[in-house]
Design a protein around this motif. Structure first.
Motif, PDB file in Angstrom:
ATOM      1  N   ASN A  46      56.290 -64.221 -50.630  1.00  0.00           N
ATOM      2  CA  ASN A  46      55.825 -65.606 -50.658  1.00  0.00           C
ATOM      3  C   ASN A  46      54.312 -65.633 -50.456  1.00  0.00           C
ATOM      4  N   CYS A  47      53.611 -66.127 -51.440  1.00  0.00           N
ATOM      5  CA  CYS A  47      52.145 -66.164 -51.425  1.00  0.00           C
ATOM      6  C   CYS A  47      51.550 -64.774 -51.197  1.00  0.00           C
ATOM      7  N   GLY A  48      52.172 -63.774 -51.820  1.00  0.00           N
ATOM      8  CA  GLY A  48      51.628 -62.424 -51.780  1.00  0.00           C
ATOM      9  C   GLY A  48      52.035 -61.594 -50.583  1.00  0.00           C
ATOM     10  N   LYS A  49      52.807 -62.152 -49.665  1.00  0.00           N
ATOM     11  CA  LYS A  49      53.233 -61.403 -48.489  1.00  0.00           C
ATOM     12  C   LYS A  49      54.748 -61.321 -48.438  1.00  0.00           C
ATOM     13  N   ASP A  50      55.254 -60.159 -48.035  1.00  0.00           N
ATOM     14  CA  ASP A  50      56.694 -60.001 -47.856  1.00  0.00           C
ATOM     15  C   ASP A  50      57.102 -60.703 -46.567  1.00  0.00           C
ATOM     16  N   ASP A 102      44.859 -65.160 -48.733  1.00  0.00           N
ATOM     17  CA  ASP A 102      43.849 -64.391 -49.463  1.00  0.00           C
ATOM     18  C   ASP A 102      43.738 -64.840 -50.920  1.00  0.00           C
ATOM     19  N   LYS A 103      44.501 -65.859 -51.281  1.00  0.00           N
ATOM     20  CA  LYS A 103      44.439 -66.472 -52.619  1.00  0.00           C
ATOM     21  C   LYS A 103      44.680 -65.466 -53.749  1.00  0.00           C
ATOM     22  N   SER A 104      45.481 -64.455 -53.475  1.00  0.00           N
ATOM     23  CA  SER A 104      45.713 -63.402 -54.466  1.00  0.00           C
ATOM     24  C   SER A 104      46.791 -63.772 -55.476  1.00  0.00           C
ATOM     25  N   VAL A 105      47.602 -64.782 -55.169  1.00  0.00           N
ATOM     26  CA  VAL A 105      48.675 -65.178 -56.074  1.00  0.00           C
ATOM     27  C   VAL A 105      48.205 -66.326 -56.955  1.00  0.00           C
ATOM     28  N   ASP A 106      48.121 -66.064 -58.240  1.00  0.00           N
ATOM     29  CA  ASP A 106      47.649 -67.059 -59.191  1.00  0.00           C
ATOM     30  C   ASP A 106      48.532 -67.000 -60.436  1.00  0.00           C
ATOM     31  N   VAL A 107      49.601 -67.791 -60.435  1.00  0.00           N
ATOM     32  CA  VAL A 107      50.501 -67.836 -61.580  1.00  0.00           C
ATOM     33  C   VAL A 107      50.522 -69.269 -62.116  1.00  0.00           C
ATOM     34  N   THR A 108      50.995 -69.423 -63.336  1.00  0.00           N
ATOM     35  CA  THR A 108      51.062 -70.757 -63.914  1.00  0.00           C
ATOM     36  C   THR A 108      52.092 -71.604 -63.166  1.00  0.00           C
TER      37      THR A 108
END
Length: 335
Positions: free
Chosen positions: A44-48, A161-167
């Motif tokens: 979720n948002c790049g973290k497990d 960290d704003k690493s997740v960027d999907v449509t």
């Protein structure tokens, strides 16, 4: 206004929507897991994040409530919180009965107090559309009082960290898959997501074969500055799936304010009006028509306004219905 803290139809779409409603109402329901202490880890948002099967989940706004309802989880919910501005969305929802059966815990924003009073062990909301540092309700703070959190993937671009960027649509599918795993209804989630993707694929087959896509502008509200949708907000993908282009597709924001000049310069052919309680769509359309500066804009000149429910416009399974309806409208005007 859809603020961060709060916030035709094709013939085939009707049949497919019926299938979605049947699934959402609990057809082919998977049995509740016998082992309530079972845990599952999802990203979720790049973290497990590891979750114990929730027993008292609370969802915020249409996005949270309808992701749960569409997975047939209404009977497992402790409640939901939704700003009263979204009430018309309840009336138009395919899950009206679930809204009536599940306790509404608040009619404004979700708060730590509401979560604590409900003894919630799981909270589903978005970053800056539910969770907020400023208002003191964050996943970290809730964890300290025993409540797990899940953030809508659509809002991850502005979290941590704003690493997740999907449509936005991919974010929706991710959430449904993850919630399916968290609540032990994986097969139901898989069927729902497959159905939504299939409807988008079918919609794309209706796009015009020639010419550039129609340009669309999303108008939520605002006078001095319009409040609209950037590339991270659900309408960006709704418009794209319908066969058009959001004039602010390149804007690295979710819901945000812009100036009128960029709107005028972009010359949108269609204006998508977001409809909710305090500002009826007809009033917004009248206002846009009254602006001398917009009289040269094709959408205003040709009176091409498409009204979209708040419930269709925020991240949730109704996004596809919104795209189908918009697609039908575009085809009806030759676009």
């Amino acid at each position: 206004m859809i603020r961060p803290p709060l916030p035709r139809a094709l013939a085939t779409a009707a049949l497919l929507t019926t299938g979605l409603l049947i699934t959402g109402c609990g057809a082919e329901v998977e049995p509740t897991a016998k082992n309530k202490t079972e845990t599952v880890t999802v990203s979720n948002c790049g973290k497990d994040v590891t979750y114990t099967r929730p027993e008292r989940p609370v969802a915020y706004d249409v996005s949270g409530a309808e992701k749960m309802f569409s997975l047939g989880l209404a009977d497992r919910m402790r409640g939901y919180v939704m700003n009263k501005l979204g009430d018309p969305s309840i009336k138009g929802s395919p899950w009206r009965e679930d809204y009536a059966d599940v306790e509404r815990l608040g009619t404004e924003r979700i708060t730590r107090e509401i979560v604590a009073d409900a003894k919630a062990d799981f909270v589903l909301a978005g970053w800056n559309s539910g969770f907020s540092e400023e208002r003191g309700i964050t996943p970290a703070l809730l964890k300290k009082v025993g409540s797990a959190s899940y953030l809508h993937t659509e809002t991850c671009w502005d979290y941590g960290d704003k690493s997740v960027d999907v449509t936005p649509l991919e974010a929706l599918y991710t959430d449904l898959d993850n919630l399916g795993r968290i609540f032990g209804v994986e097969k139901r989630a898989e069927k729902l997501v497959t159905g939504l993707k299939g409807r988008v694929t079918a919609l794309k087959k209706t796009w015009p074969e020639k010419g550039d896509p129609a340009k669309a502008f999303v108008y939520d509200s605002g006078t001095d500055q319009p409040f609209t949708a950037g590339r991270h907000a659900a309408p960006n993908d709704i418009i794209k799936a319908a066969g058009a282009t959001n004039i602010f597709d390149g804007l690295d924001k979710g819901w945000t304010t812009v100036g009128w000049e960029p709107v005028i310069k972009a010359k949108p052919e269609v204006i998508v009006i977001i409809d909710y309680a305090d500002q009826p769509a007809k009033e917004k359309i009248a206002y846009l028509k009254s602006l001398d500066s917009l009289k040269s804009v094709p959408a205003v000149k040709n009176s091409r306004f498409f009204v979209m429910s708040y419930g269709d416009a925020v991240s949730g399974p109704r996004n596809v219905k919104g795209a189908e309806r918009l697609g039908g409208y575009l085809r009806s005007v030759g676009r």
